[in-house]
Design an enzyme around this catalytic site. Structure first.
Site, short mmCIF file in Angstrom:
data_model
loop_
_atom_site.label_atom_id
_atom_site.label_comp_id
_atom_site.label_asym_id
_atom_site.label_seq_id
_atom_site.Cartn_x
_atom_site.Cartn_y
_atom_site.Cartn_z
N GLY A 199 41.40 48.00 49.07
CA GLY A 199 42.17 48.19 47.84
C GLY A 199 41.35 49.09 46.92
NE ARG A 205 37.37 45.18 38.16
CZ ARG A 205 36.09 45.48 38.26
NH1 ARG A 205 35.57 46.40 37.47
NH2 ARG A 205 35.32 44.91 39.14
CE1 TYR A 241 37.56 38.68 38.65
CE2 TYR A 241 38.17 40.92 38.06
CZ TYR A 241 38.46 39.73 38.68
OH TYR A 241 39.64 39.59 39.36
CB CYS A 281 42.73 39.04 17.18
SG CYS A 281 43.00 40.23 15.89
CD GLU A 282 41.21 35.77 22.38
OE1 GLU A 282 40.16 35.09 22.49
OE2 GLU A 282 42.35 35.30 22.45
C1 LIG Z 1 42.56 41.73 47.24
C2 LIG Z 1 42.64 41.74 48.70
C3 LIG Z 1 42.17 42.82 49.44
C4 LIG Z 1 41.51 44.03 48.82
O1 LIG Z 1 40.29 43.81 48.23
P1 LIG Z 1 39.46 45.08 47.73
O2 LIG Z 1 38.19 44.49 47.22
O3 LIG Z 1 40.24 45.73 46.65
O4 LIG Z 1 39.25 45.97 48.90
C5 LIG Z 1 42.35 42.82 50.81
N1 LIG Z 1 42.94 41.78 51.43
C6 LIG Z 1 43.39 40.70 50.76
C7 LIG Z 1 44.06 39.60 51.49
C8 LIG Z 1 43.26 40.64 49.38
O5 LIG Z 1 43.69 39.57 48.72
#
Ligand SMILES: *Cc1c(COP(=O)(O)O)cnc(C)c1O
Length: 427
Positions: A284, A320, A324, A351-352
């Site tokens: 992703g 993020r 995180y 406002c946080e």
């Molecule tokens: C979120 C997710 C990904 C992708 O993760 P990345 O860190 O963005 O590569 C792949 N497979 C599943 C099942 C996910 O939930």
């Protein structure tokens, strides 16, 4: 430095060959700016790295990272498949031309109506629990779907605890110890399980945890092959491949990563006497993370007990850092040639107290009106944005062939409220 930063002759930040300061002037801020070429390059680099060592390979883009329809269409054109984690993601992928066999649905804690919806859509179902398997058997004709199981390889890795998806504390997948029984049960229920899946976490910049996950998933797959008589059509080791966010993080050596992992994968296939299945991976972040920038404007500078640089975006725009504690590199788009001279806190407009993008961040001399660009805002950025504080979701602009095209308009106030209804007695 391995961050994706380009500067033009005016000493302005450049995105896809276009001046970021000009983009901010034309479209306003905050605006997400997406570089089409970068997505295509990332896809090609990823695909060729693995297919070089294992040609029967498919990329399933984990689209929760970024579901802008232009981004999805670009990856569709490149030949990618989709890893979808919700019926909504299945819906939009199908609408954009991904056929059912190019979509893998990896849901967790899915209810019956959703199971029915995604199986009717004809996608491959990656099942996360015995409960889902049994419920699915009652909902549909098991012969009509392709299924796989997500297993917990007992290895976890990631940039933050929230992003680790393997190991004893993880809610994801079935246990290694129950895998053989679950595949047998699936066959008894009339299913034809053809795949196995694992995904250990997100933001991995080192081949080691991925190798451990392949090793342990392959040990489970080998056992299931032997003891439950499953011939795997595909094996899927998920995503999680990281990108550098800080100036000292290094780009992953993808060729080496692919070579080492594929060597191990092939050795394990041999060890368990398995035929060569199709390999699936689900990047992703790797495909889209460094392909977008969030452009913001510095609207107020406050010298309080600390120096605060106030920008026109908040954790409603980019979550993020607040969620995180993630580092996002920032540059002043109109001052790319200037040295860092001070350490400041960069604060959003929500406002946080937690609405901070950075503490003690070295930056050049910042002035009101400067364009502050937040880098690596292509993954888990817009998709996590919200309307908190009644702020509209921002615009998205795609840079294609050195042209800036609006691919999402900014919301209006009425858009935010359009699904609310006033009860009769309050009218
Ligand atoms: C979120 C997710 C990904 C992708 O993760 P990345 O860190 O963005 O590569 C792949 N497979 C599943 C099942 C996910 O939930």
């Amino acid at each position: 430095m391995d961050l994706n930063i380009k500067t033009n002759e005016k000493n302005h930040l450049e995105i896809g060959g276009v001046d970021a300061v000009e983009i901010a002037k034309e479209f306003g801020t905050p605006t997400y700016v997406i570089d089409e070429d970068r997505i295509r390059d990332n896809y090609k680099r990823f695909y060729s790295a693995f297919s070089k060592y294992y040609p029967d390979f498919k990329v399933f883009y984990a689209c929760k990272a970024n579901t802008n329809i232009a981004v999805l269409k670009i990856l569709e054109e490149e030949g990618s498949c989709i890893d979808a984690v919700s019926p909504g993601e299945v819906y939009i992928s199908k609408k954009l031309g991904f056929t059912g066999n190019r979509i893998l649905f990896t849901g967790n804690n899915i209810k019956d109506s959703e199971l029915k919806e995604v199986s009717d859509a004809g996608v491959i179902l990656n099942i996360d629990s015995v409960s889902a398997l049994k419920r699915l058997a009652k909902l549909i004709n098991p012969e009509n779907v392709k299924i796989s199981f997500r297993v917990n390889p007992m290895v976890g890795a990631g940039h933050h605890d929230h992003c680790i998806t393997g190991g004893v504390m993880s809610k994801f997948g079935i246990m290694d110890s129950e895998a053989v029984e679950v595949y047998k049960l699936a066959k008894e229920l009339g299913f034809n399980p053809v795949g196995m899946h694992s995904h250990i976490g997100s933001g991995i910049l080192d081949p080691e945890p991925f190798k451990l996950a392949i090793e342990s998933t392959m040990d489970i797959a080998g056992k299931v092959h032997k003891e439950a008589g499953i011939e795997f059509e595909f094996l899927d080791f998920g995503g999680g491949i990281g990108i550098p966010y800080t100036p000292d993080e290094k780009l992953l050596d993808l060729d080496k990563f692919a070579e080492e992992n594929m060597k191990l994968f092939k050795a394990k296939l041999k060890e368990y006497d398995m035929a060569e299945p199709t390999l699936y991976l689900e990047p992703g972040r790797y495909l889209v993370g460094d392909a977008a920038v969030l452009l913001t404007e510095v609207n107020s500078i406050k010298q309080s007990y600390r120096k605060f640089i106030g920008i026109d975006a908040g954790f409603n725009t980019l979550l993020r850092p607040a969620m995180y504690d993630s580092y996002h590199h920032m540059v002043i788009a109109n001052k790319m040639d200037e040295e860092d001279v001070e350490e400041v806190d960069v604060a959003g407009n929500v406002c946080e107290s937690g609405d901070l993008f950075a503490r003690d961040r070295p930056l050049p001399k910042v002035e009101e009106g400067d364009i502050l660009a937040i880098l690596n805002a292509g993954a888990y950025s817009f998709t996590m944005a919200s309307n908190y504080n009644t702020r509209p979701l921002p615009k998205e602009v795609l840079i294609s062939n050195k042209k800036a095209i609006v691919v999402r308009k900014e919301q209006s106030y009425d858009d935010i409220f359009q699904k609310q209804t006033m009860p009769e007695h309050l009218k």
